[in-house]
Design a protein around this motif. Sequence first.
Motif, PDB file in Angstrom:
ATOM      1  N   LEU A   1      46.041  48.682  56.524  1.00  0.00           N
ATOM      2  CA  LEU A   1      44.636  48.348  56.361  1.00  0.00           C
ATOM      3  C   LEU A   1      44.476  47.029  55.616  1.00  0.00           C
ATOM      4  CD1 LEU A   1      43.407  51.866  55.159  1.00  0.00           C
ATOM      5  CD2 LEU A   1      42.912  50.854  57.396  1.00  0.00           C
ATOM      6  N   ASN A   2      43.338  46.397  55.786  1.00  0.00           N
ATOM      7  CA  ASN A   2      42.957  45.298  54.899  1.00  0.00           C
ATOM      8  C   ASN A   2      42.491  45.920  53.589  1.00  0.00           C
ATOM      9  OD1 ASN A   2      43.301  43.294  56.966  1.00  0.00           O
ATOM     10  ND2 ASN A   2      41.339  43.937  57.822  1.00  0.00           N
ATOM     11  N   GLU A   3      43.034  45.461  52.479  1.00  0.00           N
ATOM     12  CA  GLU A   3      42.791  46.128  51.200  1.00  0.00           C
ATOM     13  C   GLU A   3      42.551  45.092  50.114  1.00  0.00           C
ATOM     14  OE1 GLU A   3      45.303  49.700  49.831  1.00  0.00           O
ATOM     15  OE2 GLU A   3      46.137  47.992  48.730  1.00  0.00           O
ATOM     16  N   GLU A   4      41.514  45.303  49.319  1.00  0.00           N
ATOM     17  CA  GLU A   4      41.192  44.387  48.230  1.00  0.00           C
ATOM     18  C   GLU A   4      40.760  45.196  47.015  1.00  0.00           C
ATOM     19  OE1 GLU A   4      38.571  40.305  47.509  1.00  0.00           O
ATOM     20  OE2 GLU A   4      38.377  41.444  49.374  1.00  0.00           O
ATOM     21  N   ARG A   5      41.374  44.900  45.871  1.00  0.00           N
ATOM     22  CA  ARG A   5      41.047  45.651  44.660  1.00  0.00           C
ATOM     23  C   ARG A   5      39.621  45.357  44.228  1.00  0.00           C
ATOM     24  NH1 ARG A   5      45.024  46.212  39.536  1.00  0.00           N
ATOM     25  NH2 ARG A   5      46.161  47.273  41.193  1.00  0.00           N
TER      26      ARG A   5
ATOM     27  N   LYS B   1      31.464  43.480  45.183  1.00  0.00           N
ATOM     28  CA  LYS B   1      32.239  42.667  44.248  1.00  0.00           C
ATOM     29  C   LYS B   1      31.373  42.186  43.082  1.00  0.00           C
ATOM     30  CE  LYS B   1      35.490  40.916  47.733  1.00  0.00           C
ATOM     31  NZ  LYS B   1      35.933  39.701  48.467  1.00  0.00           N
ATOM     32  N   ALA B   2      30.146  41.800  43.380  1.00  0.00           N
ATOM     33  CA  ALA B   2      29.247  41.358  42.313  1.00  0.00           C
ATOM     34  C   ALA B   2      28.926  42.507  41.367  1.00  0.00           C
ATOM     35  CB  ALA B   2      27.967  40.784  42.919  1.00  0.00           C
ATOM     36  N   GLU B   3      28.695  43.697  41.916  1.00  0.00           N
ATOM     37  CA  GLU B   3      28.427  44.867  41.080  1.00  0.00           C
ATOM     38  C   GLU B   3      29.649  45.229  40.242  1.00  0.00           C
ATOM     39  OE1 GLU B   3      25.729  46.761  40.498  1.00  0.00           O
ATOM     40  OE2 GLU B   3      24.463  45.459  41.726  1.00  0.00           O
ATOM     41  N   ALA B   4      30.838  45.080  40.816  1.00  0.00           N
ATOM     42  CA  ALA B   4      32.057  45.381  40.071  1.00  0.00           C
ATOM     43  C   ALA B   4      32.234  44.426  38.896  1.00  0.00           C
ATOM     44  CB  ALA B   4      33.268  45.313  41.007  1.00  0.00           C
ATOM     45  N   ARG B   5      31.937  43.143  39.112  1.00  0.00           N
ATOM     46  CA  ARG B   5      32.041  42.174  38.012  1.00  0.00           C
ATOM     47  C   ARG B   5      31.057  42.516  36.900  1.00  0.00           C
ATOM     48  NH1 ARG B   5      32.637  38.589  42.456  1.00  0.00           N
ATOM     49  NH2 ARG B   5      30.403  38.060  42.402  1.00  0.00           N
TER      50      ARG B   5
ATOM     51  N   TYR C   1      40.280  51.237  42.325  1.00  0.00           N
ATOM     52  CA  TYR C   1      39.385  51.398  43.470  1.00  0.00           C
ATOM     53  C   TYR C   1      39.536  50.168  44.364  1.00  0.00           C
ATOM     54  CZ  TYR C   1      37.467  54.955  40.412  1.00  0.00           C
ATOM     55  OH  TYR C   1      37.332  56.036  39.580  1.00  0.00           O
ATOM     56  N   HIS C   2      39.734  50.419  45.664  1.00  0.00           N
ATOM     57  CA  HIS C   2      39.954  49.341  46.625  1.00  0.00           C
ATOM     58  C   HIS C   2      38.922  49.417  47.748  1.00  0.00           C
ATOM     59  CE1 HIS C   2      43.933  50.072  44.774  1.00  0.00           C
ATOM     60  NE2 HIS C   2      44.102  48.779  44.909  1.00  0.00           N
ATOM     61  N   VAL C   3      38.485  48.254  48.199  1.00  0.00           N
ATOM     62  CA  VAL C   3      37.704  48.166  49.429  1.00  0.00           C
ATOM     63  C   VAL C   3      38.700  48.020  50.576  1.00  0.00           C
ATOM     64  CG1 VAL C   3      35.996  46.860  50.737  1.00  0.00           C
ATOM     65  CG2 VAL C   3      35.764  47.079  48.254  1.00  0.00           C
ATOM     66  N   VAL C   4      38.608  48.901  51.563  1.00  0.00           N
ATOM     67  CA  VAL C   4      39.546  48.860  52.679  1.00  0.00           C
ATOM     68  C   VAL C   4      38.776  48.794  53.995  1.00  0.00           C
ATOM     69  CG1 VAL C   4      41.401  50.048  51.454  1.00  0.00           C
ATOM     70  CG2 VAL C   4      39.733  51.381  52.726  1.00  0.00           C
ATOM     71  N   THR C   5      39.346  48.059  54.943  1.00  0.00           N
ATOM     72  CA  THR C   5      38.776  47.928  56.283  1.00  0.00           C
ATOM     73  C   THR C   5      39.903  47.978  57.296  1.00  0.00           C
ATOM     74  OG1 THR C   5      38.876  45.506  56.182  1.00  0.00           O
ATOM     75  CG2 THR C   5      36.804  46.557  55.478  1.00  0.00           C
TER      76      THR C   5
ATOM     77  N   LEU D   1      33.698  50.555  56.569  1.00  0.00           N
ATOM     78  CA  LEU D   1      34.583  50.239  55.455  1.00  0.00           C
ATOM     79  C   LEU D   1      34.675  51.463  54.569  1.00  0.00           C
ATOM     80  CD1 LEU D   1      32.842  49.299  52.500  1.00  0.00           C
ATOM     81  CD2 LEU D   1      31.827  47.958  54.344  1.00  0.00           C
ATOM     82  N   ALA D   2      35.624  51.448  53.654  1.00  0.00           N
ATOM     83  CA  ALA D   2      35.790  52.561  52.731  1.00  0.00           C
ATOM     84  C   ALA D   2      36.101  52.023  51.345  1.00  0.00           C
ATOM     85  CB  ALA D   2      36.903  53.493  53.209  1.00  0.00           C
TER      86      ALA D   2
END
Length: 311
Positions: A157-161, A298-302, A276-280, A145-146
């Motif tokens: 890509l699969n992308e999630e903010r 995601k928990a760290e981002a919150r 910043y996005h998590v992409v796979t 992942l990136a």
Amino acid sequence: MAQTSRLPPLNALRAFEAAARLESFSRAADELAVTPGAISQQIRLLEDHVGTPLFTRQGRGLALTDAGRAAANTASDAFDMLERAVSLMRRPAMKRSLTVSVSPSFAGKWLAPRLHRFQDAHPGIEVWISAASERVDLAAGAADLAIRYGPGGDMTLNEERLLTEEVLPVCSPDLLHDGKPLVRPRDLAGHTLLHDASPESDVDGADWASWLKARRVRGIDVSGGVRFNQSALVIDSAVAGRGVALAKRTLVQNDLAAGRLVALFSDGASPVRSAYHVVTAKNRPLSADAQSFIAWLKAEARHHESSVDEL
């Protein structure tokens, strides 16, 4: 020759795929570094194996038959998959390893200081942080992942903010105590400006010229100062008291919380459109370890965003 369930020789399939894609025996021969005669021989071998013609020869021209046309795209896809399989084979063989691609600045300023919490919760997963400015090929298995910074919207890509971003002026507290006044934005004229010259800053308008224009501040020369091609270097220079930086909030927050830097001006923060996005990769299923890492991110981002609200 009667049809058989055995696969034909790989060289014959490779010759067919190249000739079908390039519509030429000669160009296929150039690509595979063989002679046109060798390509023709491999095609005849394949046609004998499957029991039907795959090409029609029309003078010097070449055309696929219905059977050849039906198989051409599938053959190309199959060789793409084989290349990806070989790429995975070449990766270091490590038990339960997870490779994360990320920029050096995000790795150093945000991810690395938090990573011990993931390791404490998941001691059986070995995390490899691949910190580089270049984007790796996730579809080829270069990383699991990136985390990427930008406006988003990459449909391949699969992308999630993960985190939004804003920029704000910061400096060392020593600069406030010992330097010229920094009460209002126009006071920046008496200080060295530190510039984030990473590529995404120009896209976002996250530069000193845009920041000053938004506040209708004129008469400050933004052509001078020092420019850095990585966001973390801008922040480190500000910590060292070398000037005033226009820094990304996500990357500078630890230094603000620790008192190494102070934020300037009550209206200093400016949101930017990048995040910043998590992409796979869409073609590779996520492992359970990758899913655990993304959930932790995601928990760290919150937690990060709640701490920003408290500053």
